[in-house]
Write a protein that holds these residues in place. Structure first.
Motif, PDB file in Angstrom:
ATOM      1  N   VAL A  98     112.590 118.956  26.922  1.00  0.00           N
ATOM      2  CA  VAL A  98     111.571 118.326  26.094  1.00  0.00           C
ATOM      3  C   VAL A  98     111.068 117.072  26.788  1.00  0.00           C
ATOM      4  N   LEU A  99     109.746 116.992  26.981  1.00  0.00           N
ATOM      5  CA  LEU A  99     109.130 115.799  27.549  1.00  0.00           C
ATOM      6  C   LEU A  99     108.559 114.967  26.403  1.00  0.00           C
ATOM      7  N   LEU A 100     109.044 113.732  26.263  1.00  0.00           N
ATOM      8  CA  LEU A 100     108.569 112.806  25.243  1.00  0.00           C
ATOM      9  C   LEU A 100     107.593 111.835  25.887  1.00  0.00           C
ATOM     10  N   VAL A 101     106.323 111.932  25.499  1.00  0.00           N
ATOM     11  CA  VAL A 101     105.289 111.058  26.048  1.00  0.00           C
ATOM     12  C   VAL A 101     105.015 109.967  25.018  1.00  0.00           C
ATOM     13  N   GLU A 102     105.360 108.723  25.349  1.00  0.00           N
ATOM     14  CA  GLU A 102     105.349 107.628  24.391  1.00  0.00           C
ATOM     15  C   GLU A 102     104.065 106.817  24.461  1.00  0.00           C
ATOM     16  N   GLY A 103     103.431 106.661  23.283  1.00  0.00           N
ATOM     17  CA  GLY A 103     102.291 105.776  23.190  1.00  0.00           C
ATOM     18  C   GLY A 103     102.661 104.442  22.589  1.00  0.00           C
ATOM     19  N   GLY A 114     112.903 106.635  21.976  1.00  0.00           N
ATOM     20  CA  GLY A 114     114.241 106.385  22.465  1.00  0.00           C
ATOM     21  C   GLY A 114     115.281 106.999  21.547  1.00  0.00           C
ATOM     22  N   ALA A 115     115.147 106.766  20.244  1.00  0.00           N
ATOM     23  CA  ALA A 115     116.071 107.359  19.282  1.00  0.00           C
ATOM     24  C   ALA A 115     115.922 108.870  19.259  1.00  0.00           C
ATOM     25  N   LEU A 116     114.682 109.349  19.336  1.00  0.00           N
ATOM     26  CA  LEU A 116     114.454 110.792  19.313  1.00  0.00           C
ATOM     27  C   LEU A 116     115.080 111.465  20.527  1.00  0.00           C
ATOM     28  N   ALA A 117     114.996 110.835  21.687  1.00  0.00           N
ATOM     29  CA  ALA A 117     115.603 111.403  22.886  1.00  0.00           C
ATOM     30  C   ALA A 117     117.112 111.562  22.701  1.00  0.00           C
ATOM     31  N   ARG A 173     121.656 117.475  20.261  1.00  0.00           N
ATOM     32  CA  ARG A 173     121.489 118.872  19.847  1.00  0.00           C
ATOM     33  C   ARG A 173     121.681 119.846  21.013  1.00  0.00           C
ATOM     34  N   GLY A 174     122.005 119.328  22.195  1.00  0.00           N
ATOM     35  CA  GLY A 174     122.261 120.194  23.335  1.00  0.00           C
ATOM     36  C   GLY A 174     121.057 120.451  24.211  1.00  0.00           C
ATOM     37  N   HIS A 175     119.956 119.723  23.979  1.00  0.00           N
ATOM     38  CA  HIS A 175     118.748 119.897  24.774  1.00  0.00           C
ATOM     39  C   HIS A 175     118.643 118.767  25.808  1.00  0.00           C
ATOM     40  N   HIS A 176     117.575 118.813  26.601  1.00  0.00           N
ATOM     41  CA  HIS A 176     117.451 117.895  27.735  1.00  0.00           C
ATOM     42  C   HIS A 176     116.114 117.151  27.654  1.00  0.00           C
ATOM     43  N   PRO A 177     116.093 115.946  27.074  1.00  0.00           N
ATOM     44  CA  PRO A 177     114.851 115.183  26.979  1.00  0.00           C
ATOM     45  C   PRO A 177     114.600 114.340  28.224  1.00  0.00           C
ATOM     46  N   THR A 178     113.326 114.180  28.541  1.00  0.00           N
ATOM     47  CA  THR A 178     112.897 113.186  29.518  1.00  0.00           C
ATOM     48  C   THR A 178     111.781 112.380  28.870  1.00  0.00           C
ATOM     49  N   ARG A 179     111.581 111.148  29.360  1.00  0.00           N
ATOM     50  CA  ARG A 179     110.616 110.255  28.723  1.00  0.00           C
ATOM     51  C   ARG A 179     109.552 109.833  29.724  1.00  0.00           C
ATOM     52  N   SER A 180     108.322 109.690  29.206  1.00  0.00           N
ATOM     53  CA  SER A 180     107.195 109.285  30.033  1.00  0.00           C
ATOM     54  C   SER A 180     106.289 108.399  29.196  1.00  0.00           C
ATOM     55  N   ARG A 181     105.488 107.585  29.850  1.00  0.00           N
ATOM     56  CA  ARG A 181     104.535 106.737  29.150  1.00  0.00           C
ATOM     57  C   ARG A 181     103.169 107.405  29.080  1.00  0.00           C
ATOM     58  N   LEU A 182     102.461 107.131  27.996  1.00  0.00           N
ATOM     59  CA  LEU A 182     101.133 107.710  27.804  1.00  0.00           C
ATOM     60  C   LEU A 182     100.179 107.304  28.924  1.00  0.00           C
ATOM     61  N   VAL A 235     108.695 122.030  25.928  1.00  0.00           N
ATOM     62  CA  VAL A 235     107.855 121.463  24.866  1.00  0.00           C
ATOM     63  C   VAL A 235     107.528 120.023  25.241  1.00  0.00           C
ATOM     64  N   VAL A 236     106.275 119.609  24.962  1.00  0.00           N
ATOM     65  CA  VAL A 236     105.860 118.215  25.118  1.00  0.00           C
ATOM     66  C   VAL A 236     105.637 117.625  23.732  1.00  0.00           C
ATOM     67  N   VAL A 237     106.176 116.423  23.491  1.00  0.00           N
ATOM     68  CA  VAL A 237     105.929 115.685  22.252  1.00  0.00           C
ATOM     69  C   VAL A 237     105.125 114.438  22.599  1.00  0.00           C
ATOM     70  N   LEU A 238     103.915 114.331  22.038  1.00  0.00           N
ATOM     71  CA  LEU A 238     103.108 113.115  22.181  1.00  0.00           C
ATOM     72  C   LEU A 238     103.432 112.217  20.994  1.00  0.00           C
ATOM     73  N   ASP A 239     104.102 111.103  21.251  1.00  0.00           N
ATOM     74  CA  ASP A 239     104.604 110.208  20.201  1.00  0.00           C
ATOM     75  C   ASP A 239     103.725 108.969  20.148  1.00  0.00           C
ATOM     76  N   LEU A 240     102.865 108.883  19.107  1.00  0.00           N
ATOM     77  CA  LEU A 240     101.865 107.825  19.030  1.00  0.00           C
ATOM     78  C   LEU A 240     102.079 106.990  17.770  1.00  0.00           C
ATOM     79  N   ASP A 241     102.081 105.657  17.931  1.00  0.00           N
ATOM     80  CA  ASP A 241     102.220 104.766  16.777  1.00  0.00           C
ATOM     81  C   ASP A 241     100.912 104.585  16.029  1.00  0.00           C
ATOM     82  N   GLN A 242      99.801 104.922  16.665  1.00  0.00           N
ATOM     83  CA  GLN A 242      98.500 104.811  16.028  1.00  0.00           C
ATOM     84  C   GLN A 242      97.526 105.724  16.767  1.00  0.00           C
ATOM     85  N   PRO A 243      96.430 106.133  16.108  1.00  0.00           N
ATOM     86  CA  PRO A 243      95.440 106.942  16.823  1.00  0.00           C
ATOM     87  C   PRO A 243      94.991 106.230  18.090  1.00  0.00           C
TER      88      PRO A 243
END
Length: 216
Positions: free
Chosen positions: A3-8, A14-17, A23-32, A43-51
């Motif tokens: 899972v790639l977590l793209v942080e906005g 951080g907590a989600l990773a 859960r046995g999965h492998h997250p990596t983190r990236s900046r928007l 799977v990619v998750v785009l994590d945005l605090d605001q539009p």
């Protein structure tokens, strides 16, 4: 699952990773605003605090090179923003703060769908004891055939084709009324109320406030 977590924003991933890793999965983190390496990701998750317009740009960059499933996690929800995400190619959308179990379950569901070989479209959709036959245009609840009007079935079929995933009001109106003038919002509400009454399974036809509906 990778899972790639793209942080906005700084508040969530951080907590989600950590949760995904437990859960046995492998997250990596990236900046928007940085490079997004979607290759080799399930799977990619785009994590945005605001539009954020940069988020739309990030999704365009991903879609230019990959069909990896993308889930958008955003706060606050705005209907115009949700519709645009889906039109640009997002596969799922959740409003923050999201329940952790639901978020992880949706990520896992997207990965399973992507791993399933493509085949002919499903003609009979089964949700609990409800069966929607898309070819014969029939609906059976338990052992009883339910009579729907043509437009009620079109609305239900739009939801059934995406059973288990939220469907925007805009998508329902475009697909269910593709043979005529677009309805007003009140007309869709009337058809949904009639469907709930006829199916007698209100828990299977959920309202996603500020977005649309979910069948499942």
């Amino acid at each position: 699952m990778r899972v790639l977590l793209v942080e906005g924003g700084p508040t969530r991933s951080g907590a989600l990773a950590s949760i995904i890793q437990r859960r046995g999965h492998h997250p990596t983190r990236s900046r928007l605003d940085g490079p997004i390496a979607a290759d080799g990701t399930d799977v990619v998750v785009l994590d945005l605090d605001q539009p954020d317009p940069a988020g739309f740009g990030a999704l365009r960059r991903i879609r230019a090179v990959s069909r990896v499933p993308v889930l958008v996690l955003e706060s606050p929800a705005q209907l115009d923003s949700v519709v645009r995400w889906l039109e640009l190619g997002a596969d799922d959308y959740l409003v923050k703060p999201a329940m952790t179990d639901e978020l992880v379950a949706r990520i896992e569901a997207l990965a399973r769908r992507a791993a399933t070989p493509a085949g002919p479209p499903e003609q009979v959709v089964r949700v609990a004891d409800v069966r929607v036959d898309l070819r014969r245009r029939t609906v059976i609840v338990g052992d009883e055939t339910i009579r729907l009007t043509g437009k009620q079935f079109d609305v239900l079929a739009t939801l059934a084709r995406r059973a288990g995933s939220p469907v925007s009001r805009h998508t329902i109106m475009v697909e269910a009324w593709d043979d005529g003038p677009q309805p007003n919002s009140r007309s869709l509400d009337v058809h949904l109320a009639a469907l709930r009454a006829k199916l007698r399974r209100p828990e299977l036809l959920r309202t996603i406030h500020g977005f649309g509906y979910l069948f499942g």
